[in-house]
Design an enzyme around this catalytic site. Sequence first.
Site, mmCIF file in Angstrom:
data_model
loop_
_atom_site.group_PDB
_atom_site.id
_atom_site.type_symbol
_atom_site.label_atom_id
_atom_site.label_comp_id
_atom_site.label_asym_id
_atom_site.label_seq_id
_atom_site.Cartn_x
_atom_site.Cartn_y
_atom_site.Cartn_z
ATOM 1 N N SER A 19 0.526 -0.952 0.068
ATOM 2 C CA SER A 19 0.067 -0.277 -0.178
ATOM 3 C C SER A 19 1.121 1.088 0.190
ATOM 4 C CB SER A 19 -0.468 0.188 1.398
ATOM 5 O OG SER A 19 -1.779 0.905 1.399
ATOM 6 N N GLU A 21 -9.274 -5.372 -5.554
ATOM 7 C CA GLU A 21 -9.069 -3.629 -4.584
ATOM 8 C C GLU A 21 -9.249 -1.883 -5.576
ATOM 9 O OE1 GLU A 21 -5.118 -3.762 -3.084
ATOM 10 O OE2 GLU A 21 -4.866 -5.720 -3.208
ATOM 11 N N HIS A 63 -7.548 -5.896 -1.228
ATOM 12 C CA HIS A 63 -6.097 -5.307 -0.292
ATOM 13 C C HIS A 63 -5.130 -5.839 0.573
ATOM 14 C CE1 HIS A 63 -3.600 -1.424 0.034
ATOM 15 N NE2 HIS A 63 -3.531 -1.497 0.984
#
Length: 295
Positions: free
Chosen positions: A142, A236, A266
Amino acid sequence: MHENEIDTVRALLQSRPRPSSLAERRQRLDLVAAADPIAPDIQFKPQMVGMLDAEWSLAPGSDTTKTLLFFHGGGYCSGSIQSHRRMVAETGRAARVRTLALGYRLAPENPFPAALDDGLAAFEFLLAQGIPAASIAIGGDSAGGGLTLATMIRLREAGKPLPGCAWLVSPWVDLEMTGASMDEKDAVDPLIHRDYLEELADAYLGGTSAREPLASPLHVDLAGLPPTLIQVGSAETLLDDAVRIARRLGAADVATSLEIWPHMIHAWHLWAARLSSGRMAIASAGAFINEQLTT
Protein backbone atom coordinates in the site's frame (compact mmCIF):
# COMPACT_ATOMS: atom_id res chain seq x y z
CA MET A 1 -11.81 -22.58 -2.12
CA HIS A 2 -9.99 -19.26 -2.52
CA GLU A 3 -13.30 -17.37 -2.57
CA ASN A 4 -14.47 -19.12 0.60
CA GLU A 5 -11.18 -18.34 2.33
CA ILE A 6 -11.29 -14.66 1.47
CA ASP A 7 -14.82 -14.51 2.85
CA THR A 8 -13.43 -15.37 6.30
CA VAL A 9 -11.10 -12.38 6.07
CA ARG A 10 -13.94 -10.16 4.95
CA ALA A 11 -15.87 -11.32 8.01
CA LEU A 12 -12.92 -10.46 10.25
CA LEU A 13 -12.77 -6.95 8.82
CA GLN A 14 -16.53 -6.47 9.12
CA SER A 15 -16.38 -7.54 12.76
CA ARG A 16 -14.12 -4.56 13.48
CA PRO A 17 -15.43 -1.62 11.45
CA ARG A 18 -13.08 1.32 10.93
CA PRO A 19 -13.55 3.89 13.75
CA SER A 20 -13.46 7.63 13.26
CA SER A 21 -10.55 8.65 15.49
CA LEU A 22 -6.98 8.24 14.30
CA ALA A 23 -5.81 6.59 17.51
CA GLU A 24 -8.58 4.00 17.27
CA ARG A 25 -7.83 3.41 13.59
CA ARG A 26 -4.21 2.71 14.39
CA GLN A 27 -5.21 0.29 17.11
CA ARG A 28 -7.73 -1.41 14.84
CA LEU A 29 -5.16 -2.03 12.08
CA ASP A 30 -2.77 -3.59 14.57
CA LEU A 31 -5.57 -5.86 15.78
CA VAL A 32 -7.01 -7.04 12.46
CA ALA A 33 -3.67 -7.36 10.66
CA ALA A 34 -2.04 -9.24 13.51
CA ALA A 35 -4.99 -11.52 14.21
CA ASP A 36 -3.04 -14.73 13.56
CA PRO A 37 -0.12 -16.08 15.63
CA ILE A 38 3.48 -15.86 14.51
CA ALA A 39 5.53 -19.01 14.03
CA PRO A 40 7.58 -19.72 17.16
CA ASP A 41 10.78 -20.43 15.23
CA ILE A 42 11.19 -16.83 14.04
CA GLN A 43 13.78 -14.79 15.91
CA PHE A 44 13.01 -11.10 16.42
CA LYS A 45 15.41 -8.42 17.55
CA PRO A 46 14.63 -4.72 18.09
CA GLN A 47 16.85 -2.20 16.36
CA MET A 48 17.09 1.57 16.49
CA VAL A 49 17.66 3.34 13.18
CA GLY A 50 18.58 6.77 14.45
CA MET A 51 15.52 7.70 16.53
CA LEU A 52 13.24 5.23 14.74
CA ASP A 53 12.12 1.84 15.96
CA ALA A 54 12.89 -1.05 13.65
CA GLU A 55 12.88 -4.82 14.00
CA TRP A 56 14.98 -7.63 12.59
CA SER A 57 13.43 -11.02 11.89
CA LEU A 58 15.25 -14.21 11.02
CA ALA A 59 13.84 -17.62 10.12
CA PRO A 60 15.93 -20.77 10.52
CA GLY A 61 18.33 -21.32 7.64
CA SER A 62 18.10 -17.77 6.29
CA ASP A 63 21.12 -15.97 4.86
CA THR A 64 22.05 -13.10 7.18
CA THR A 65 24.11 -11.45 4.43
CA LYS A 66 20.91 -10.63 2.51
CA THR A 67 18.16 -8.35 3.81
CA LEU A 68 14.60 -7.37 2.99
CA LEU A 69 13.93 -3.80 4.12
CA PHE A 70 10.16 -3.49 4.59
CA PHE A 71 7.90 -0.44 4.79
CA HIS A 72 4.44 -1.18 6.18
CA GLY A 73 1.19 0.08 4.72
CA GLY A 74 -1.53 2.09 6.41
CA GLY A 75 -1.90 5.14 4.19
CA TYR A 76 1.11 6.85 5.79
CA CYS A 77 -1.09 7.45 8.85
CA SER A 78 -1.32 4.03 10.52
CA GLY A 79 0.26 0.60 10.41
CA SER A 80 3.27 -0.49 12.41
CA ILE A 81 5.96 -3.09 12.90
CA GLN A 82 3.39 -5.03 14.93
CA SER A 83 0.64 -5.01 12.30
CA HIS A 84 2.92 -6.42 9.58
CA ARG A 85 5.19 -8.62 11.71
CA ARG A 86 3.86 -11.95 10.47
CA MET A 87 3.79 -10.92 6.81
CA VAL A 88 7.36 -9.64 6.96
CA ALA A 89 8.74 -12.62 8.87
CA GLU A 90 7.13 -15.19 6.57
CA THR A 91 8.36 -13.38 3.48
CA GLY A 92 11.85 -13.44 4.95
CA ARG A 93 11.46 -17.17 5.48
CA ALA A 94 10.29 -17.67 1.90
CA ALA A 95 13.15 -15.57 0.53
CA ARG A 96 15.64 -17.13 2.96
CA VAL A 97 16.87 -13.67 4.00
CA ARG A 98 16.92 -11.57 7.13
CA THR A 99 14.35 -8.77 7.30
CA LEU A 100 14.34 -5.27 8.77
CA ALA A 101 10.90 -3.72 9.29
CA LEU A 102 10.94 0.05 9.77
CA GLY A 103 8.61 2.02 12.02
CA TYR A 104 8.77 5.23 9.97
CA ARG A 105 7.15 8.44 11.20
CA LEU A 106 3.43 8.73 10.53
CA ALA A 107 1.21 11.56 9.32
CA PRO A 108 -0.47 13.87 10.13
CA GLU A 109 2.03 14.41 12.96
CA ASN A 110 4.86 13.99 10.45
CA PRO A 111 3.72 14.86 6.92
CA PHE A 112 5.59 14.40 3.65
CA PRO A 113 8.54 13.97 3.27
CA ALA A 114 9.15 12.58 6.77
CA ALA A 115 8.40 8.95 5.83
CA LEU A 116 10.59 9.26 2.76
CA ASP A 117 13.46 10.70 4.78
CA ASP A 118 13.10 7.75 7.15
CA GLY A 119 13.07 5.19 4.33
CA LEU A 120 16.27 6.65 2.93
CA ALA A 121 17.86 6.64 6.39
CA ALA A 122 17.00 2.97 6.85
CA PHE A 123 18.61 1.99 3.55
CA GLU A 124 21.73 3.96 4.40
CA PHE A 125 21.74 2.30 7.84
CA LEU A 126 21.95 -1.10 6.13
CA LEU A 127 24.77 0.08 3.89
CA ALA A 128 26.62 1.33 6.98
CA GLN A 129 26.28 -2.17 8.45
CA GLY A 130 28.37 -3.42 5.56
CA ILE A 131 25.50 -4.94 3.58
CA PRO A 132 26.01 -4.29 -0.15
CA ALA A 133 23.13 -2.59 -1.94
CA ALA A 134 22.84 -5.57 -4.30
CA SER A 135 22.13 -7.77 -1.25
CA ILE A 136 19.18 -5.62 -0.14
CA ALA A 137 15.58 -5.88 -1.33
CA ILE A 138 13.15 -3.06 -0.54
CA GLY A 139 9.46 -3.86 -0.25
CA GLY A 140 6.20 -2.56 1.10
CA ASP A 141 2.46 -2.78 0.84
CA SER A 142 0.00 0.00 0.00
CA ALA A 143 1.62 3.28 1.10
CA GLY A 144 4.74 1.24 1.81
CA GLY A 145 4.81 0.33 -1.88
CA GLY A 146 4.75 3.98 -2.87
CA LEU A 147 7.42 4.68 -0.26
CA THR A 148 9.56 1.89 -1.71
CA LEU A 149 9.52 3.53 -5.13
CA ALA A 150 10.12 7.01 -3.74
CA THR A 151 13.08 5.80 -1.69
CA MET A 152 14.70 4.23 -4.75
CA ILE A 153 14.12 7.38 -6.78
CA ARG A 154 15.81 9.49 -4.09
CA LEU A 155 18.74 7.08 -4.06
CA ARG A 156 19.04 7.23 -7.85
CA GLU A 157 18.86 11.02 -7.90
CA ALA A 158 21.59 11.21 -5.28
CA GLY A 159 23.82 8.91 -7.33
CA LYS A 160 23.79 6.27 -4.61
CA PRO A 161 23.67 2.49 -5.16
CA LEU A 162 20.23 0.98 -5.64
CA PRO A 163 18.87 -2.17 -4.01
CA GLY A 164 19.01 -5.49 -5.78
CA CYS A 165 15.24 -5.61 -6.31
CA ALA A 166 11.90 -4.21 -5.17
CA TRP A 167 8.64 -5.85 -4.07
CA LEU A 168 5.39 -3.88 -4.22
CA VAL A 169 2.16 -5.23 -2.71
CA SER A 170 -1.07 -3.40 -3.57
CA PRO A 171 0.98 -0.23 -4.09
CA TRP A 172 -0.56 3.22 -3.64
CA VAL A 173 1.27 5.32 -6.22
CA ASP A 174 -1.36 7.89 -7.25
CA LEU A 175 -2.52 10.16 -4.44
CA GLU A 176 -4.96 11.84 -6.83
CA MET A 177 -6.85 8.52 -7.14
CA THR A 178 -7.36 8.80 -10.89
CA GLY A 179 -7.41 5.07 -11.67
CA ALA A 180 -10.67 3.69 -13.08
CA SER A 181 -10.66 0.82 -10.60
CA MET A 182 -11.10 3.32 -7.76
CA ASP A 183 -14.77 3.39 -8.69
CA GLU A 184 -15.12 0.11 -10.60
CA LYS A 185 -14.00 -1.97 -7.60
CA ASP A 186 -15.59 0.15 -4.89
CA ALA A 187 -18.39 -2.32 -4.22
CA VAL A 188 -16.08 -5.32 -3.75
CA ASP A 189 -13.14 -3.74 -1.89
CA PRO A 190 -13.78 -4.02 1.87
CA LEU A 191 -10.90 -1.77 2.88
CA ILE A 192 -9.98 1.04 0.50
CA HIS A 193 -12.40 3.67 -0.82
CA ARG A 194 -11.97 7.07 -2.41
CA ASP A 195 -13.16 9.21 0.51
CA TYR A 196 -10.90 7.34 2.92
CA LEU A 197 -7.87 7.72 0.66
CA GLU A 198 -8.59 11.40 0.16
CA GLU A 199 -8.48 11.86 3.92
CA LEU A 200 -5.18 9.97 4.18
CA ALA A 201 -3.65 11.82 1.24
CA ASP A 202 -4.52 15.20 2.73
CA ALA A 203 -2.97 14.17 6.05
CA TYR A 204 0.23 12.91 4.44
CA LEU A 205 0.69 15.67 1.89
CA GLY A 206 0.17 18.51 4.36
CA GLY A 207 -0.38 20.98 1.52
CA THR A 208 2.04 19.40 -0.97
CA SER A 209 0.56 18.72 -4.40
CA ALA A 210 -0.81 15.21 -4.93
CA ARG A 211 1.16 15.20 -8.18
CA GLU A 212 4.47 15.60 -6.35
CA PRO A 213 6.48 12.75 -7.93
CA LEU A 214 7.98 11.54 -4.66
CA ALA A 215 4.51 11.31 -3.12
CA SER A 216 2.85 9.88 -6.24
CA PRO A 217 5.57 7.90 -8.03
CA LEU A 218 3.22 7.30 -10.94
CA HIS A 219 4.40 10.72 -12.16
CA VAL A 220 8.16 10.23 -11.95
CA ASP A 221 10.82 8.96 -14.34
CA LEU A 222 11.38 5.34 -13.33
CA ALA A 223 14.39 4.57 -15.53
CA GLY A 224 17.25 2.72 -13.93
CA LEU A 225 15.31 1.11 -11.08
CA PRO A 226 16.06 -2.52 -10.19
CA PRO A 227 13.91 -5.55 -11.07
CA THR A 228 10.48 -5.19 -9.49
CA LEU A 229 7.71 -7.60 -8.56
CA ILE A 230 4.21 -6.14 -8.18
CA GLN A 231 1.40 -8.13 -6.58
CA VAL A 232 -2.21 -6.93 -6.42
CA GLY A 233 -5.65 -8.45 -5.87
CA SER A 234 -8.42 -8.33 -8.45
CA ALA A 235 -10.87 -7.05 -5.81
CA GLU A 236 -8.93 -3.86 -5.05
CA THR A 237 -9.78 -0.26 -5.78
CA LEU A 238 -6.00 0.18 -6.16
CA LEU A 239 -5.82 -2.40 -8.94
CA ASP A 240 -5.14 0.31 -11.52
CA ASP A 241 -2.34 1.79 -9.42
CA ALA A 242 -0.53 -1.54 -9.73
CA VAL A 243 -1.31 -1.98 -13.43
CA ARG A 244 -0.28 1.57 -14.33
CA ILE A 245 2.96 1.54 -12.36
CA ALA A 246 3.84 -1.82 -13.92
CA ARG A 247 3.33 -0.29 -17.34
CA ARG A 248 5.40 2.77 -16.44
CA LEU A 249 8.22 0.60 -15.10
CA GLY A 250 8.15 -1.62 -18.16
CA ALA A 251 8.14 1.37 -20.51
CA ALA A 252 11.23 2.64 -18.65
CA ASP A 253 13.00 -0.67 -19.41
CA VAL A 254 12.81 -1.88 -15.81
CA ALA A 255 12.45 -5.66 -15.53
CA THR A 256 8.94 -5.90 -14.09
CA SER A 257 6.60 -8.72 -13.14
CA LEU A 258 2.92 -8.05 -12.39
CA GLU A 259 0.81 -10.64 -10.59
CA ILE A 260 -2.96 -10.09 -10.32
CA TRP A 261 -4.45 -12.53 -7.82
CA PRO A 262 -8.15 -13.42 -8.39
CA HIS A 263 -10.62 -12.48 -5.63
CA MET A 264 -7.88 -11.12 -3.37
CA ILE A 265 -8.32 -7.91 -1.40
CA HIS A 266 -5.90 -5.17 -0.39
CA ALA A 267 -2.64 -6.52 1.09
CA TRP A 268 -4.10 -10.01 1.51
CA HIS A 269 -0.65 -11.32 2.50
CA LEU A 270 -1.43 -10.04 6.00
CA TRP A 271 -3.88 -12.92 6.42
CA ALA A 272 -1.79 -15.64 4.77
CA ALA A 273 -2.47 -17.94 7.72
CA ARG A 274 -6.07 -18.08 6.49
CA LEU A 275 -5.49 -17.69 2.74
CA SER A 276 -3.80 -20.21 0.47
CA SER A 277 -3.46 -17.37 -2.05
CA GLY A 278 -1.65 -15.37 0.61
CA ARG A 279 0.81 -18.18 1.23
CA MET A 280 1.36 -18.66 -2.50
CA ALA A 281 1.87 -14.93 -3.05
CA ILE A 282 4.45 -14.83 -0.25
CA ALA A 283 6.17 -17.88 -1.73
CA SER A 284 6.27 -16.15 -5.13
CA ALA A 285 7.71 -12.99 -3.59
CA GLY A 286 10.26 -15.00 -1.65
CA ALA A 287 11.43 -16.82 -4.78
CA PHE A 288 11.75 -13.51 -6.63
CA ILE A 289 13.78 -11.86 -3.87
CA ASN A 290 16.03 -14.88 -3.42
CA GLU A 291 16.73 -15.05 -7.14
CA GLN A 292 17.51 -11.35 -7.49
CA LEU A 293 19.77 -10.73 -4.49
CA THR A 294 23.51 -11.36 -4.63
CA THR A 295 26.04 -11.73 -1.84
